[in-house]
Design an enzyme around this catalytic site. Structure first.
Site, PDB file in Angstrom:
ATOM      1  CG  ASP A 273      -2.071   0.977   1.081  1.00 25.67           C
ATOM      2  OD1 ASP A 273      -3.220   0.514   0.920  1.00 25.67           O
ATOM      3  OD2 ASP A 273      -1.828   2.204   1.114  1.00 25.67           O
TER       4      ASP A 273
ATOM      5  CD  GLU B  19      -9.288   6.241   0.164  1.00 22.55           C
ATOM      6  OE1 GLU B  19      -8.251   6.062  -0.511  1.00 22.55           O
ATOM      7  OE2 GLU B  19      -9.286   6.713   1.319  1.00 22.55           O
ATOM      8  CB  VAL B  20      -9.161   1.806  -5.160  1.00 22.98           C
ATOM      9  CG1 VAL B  20      -8.769   1.332  -6.550  1.00 22.98           C
ATOM     10  CG2 VAL B  20      -8.170   2.851  -4.646  1.00 22.98           C
TER      11      VAL B  20
ATOM     12  CG  HIS C 153      -8.674  -3.081  -2.647  1.00 24.39           C
ATOM     13  ND1 HIS C 153      -9.580  -2.361  -3.393  1.00 24.39           N
ATOM     14  CD2 HIS C 153      -8.539  -2.424  -1.474  1.00 24.39           C
ATOM     15  CE1 HIS C 153      -9.961  -1.289  -2.701  1.00 24.39           C
ATOM     16  NE2 HIS C 153      -9.354  -1.313  -1.525  1.00 24.39           N
TER      17      HIS C 153
ATOM     18  CG  HIS D 293      -6.873  -3.007   2.897  1.00 25.91           C
ATOM     19  ND1 HIS D 293      -6.147  -1.848   2.732  1.00 25.91           N
ATOM     20  CD2 HIS D 293      -8.084  -2.769   2.336  1.00 25.91           C
ATOM     21  CE1 HIS D 293      -6.891  -0.945   2.098  1.00 25.91           C
ATOM     22  NE2 HIS D 293      -8.074  -1.478   1.850  1.00 25.91           N
TER      23      HIS D 293
HETATM   24  P1  5GP Z   1      -9.859   1.274   0.132  1.00 24.56           P
HETATM   25  O1  5GP Z   1     -10.153   2.463   0.981  1.00 24.56           O
HETATM   26  O2  5GP Z   1     -10.403   1.426  -1.255  1.00 24.56           O
HETATM   27  O3  5GP Z   1     -10.211  -0.018   0.788  1.00 24.56           O
HETATM   28  O4  5GP Z   1      -8.276   1.216   0.040  1.00 24.56           O
HETATM   29  C1  5GP Z   1      -7.551   1.762  -1.019  1.00 24.56           C
HETATM   30  C2  5GP Z   1      -6.083   1.681  -0.632  1.00 24.56           C
HETATM   31  O5  5GP Z   1      -5.324   1.915  -1.804  1.00 24.56           O
HETATM   32  C3  5GP Z   1      -5.646   2.734   0.395  1.00 24.56           C
HETATM   33  O6  5GP Z   1      -5.099   2.069   1.538  1.00 24.56           O
HETATM   34  C4  5GP Z   1      -4.607   3.566  -0.355  1.00 24.56           C
HETATM   35  O7  5GP Z   1      -3.531   3.962   0.457  1.00 24.56           O
HETATM   36  C5  5GP Z   1      -4.166   2.629  -1.469  1.00 24.56           C
HETATM   37  N1  5GP Z   1      -3.727   3.291  -2.685  1.00 24.56           N
HETATM   38  C6  5GP Z   1      -4.361   4.306  -3.336  1.00 24.56           C
HETATM   39  N2  5GP Z   1      -3.670   4.656  -4.440  1.00 24.56           N
HETATM   40  C7  5GP Z   1      -2.596   3.825  -4.504  1.00 24.56           C
HETATM   41  C8  5GP Z   1      -1.520   3.682  -5.430  1.00 24.56           C
HETATM   42  O8  5GP Z   1      -1.408   4.395  -6.433  1.00 24.56           O
HETATM   43  N3  5GP Z   1      -0.609   2.726  -5.160  1.00 24.56           N
HETATM   44  C9  5GP Z   1      -0.696   1.909  -4.072  1.00 24.56           C
HETATM   45  N4  5GP Z   1       0.272   0.995  -3.906  1.00 24.56           N
HETATM   46  N5  5GP Z   1      -1.701   2.012  -3.175  1.00 24.56           N
HETATM   47  C10 5GP Z   1      -2.639   2.962  -3.387  1.00 24.56           C
END
Ligand code: 5GP
Length: 125
Positions: free
Chosen positions: A39, A105-106, A110, A112
């Site tokens: 991350d 967010e993405v 995924h 974690h």
């Molecule tokens: P979510 O909130 O969608 O579960 O987690 C998205 C995760 O993606 C976050 O922990 C954030 O730090 C990580 N993230 C966002 N953009 C990037 C990126 O460009 N590269 C990497 N390696 N992680 C990212």
């Protein structure tokens, strides 16, 4: 078919771009079903993201629409990654955000993988 009521997959999302090699990542594992990388903003000493190769927006989409082969391959990959990183004995936490209330967010499914210290309560606050 996307899950009813949820937006379709957006292939410009950041993880789709990482999968296509358009954006670099610190890769820890790759096979036919999964890619894992660190991350960019780690929230534990080990914070790895594991993503399926296919175009799934979220856990809801993946669990409903991915094939048994993709689901099996992905889950096995998560286990292999944790084992290969030496995390089984001290232990680790898996987390998948899905949708608005989770703060996802993405919009590419995924998991974690957190480890490296006692991780405290499951949901702070
Ligand atoms: P979510 O909130 O969608 O579960 O987690 C998205 C995760 O993606 C976050 O922990 C954030 O730090 C990580 N993230 C966002 N953009 C990037 C990126 O460009 N590269 C990497 N390696 N992680 C990212």
């Amino acid at each position: 078919m996307p899950v009813s009521g949820l937006p379709p997959y957006d292939d410009t999302n950041i993880f789709a771009r990482i999968l296509r090699g358009e954006i670099p990542c610190k890769k820890v594992y790759e096979d036919d079903f999964a890619l894992a990388f660190h991350d960019i903003a780690p929230q534990a000493p080990t914070h790895v993201l594991v993503i399926p190769k296919g175009p799934y927006c979220s856990f809801a989409d993946f669990s409903a629409c991915a094939s048994d082969n993709e689901i099996g391959g992905f889950i096995r990959a998560v286990g292999v990654i944790a084992k290969d990183l030496g995390l089984e004995a001290p232990g680790y936490r898996l987390l998948a955000n899905m949708g608005e209330h989770s703060g996802q967010e993405v919009p590419h499914f995924h998991v974690h993988l957190f480890a490296g210290r006692p991780l405290g309560r499951m949901i702070p606050g």
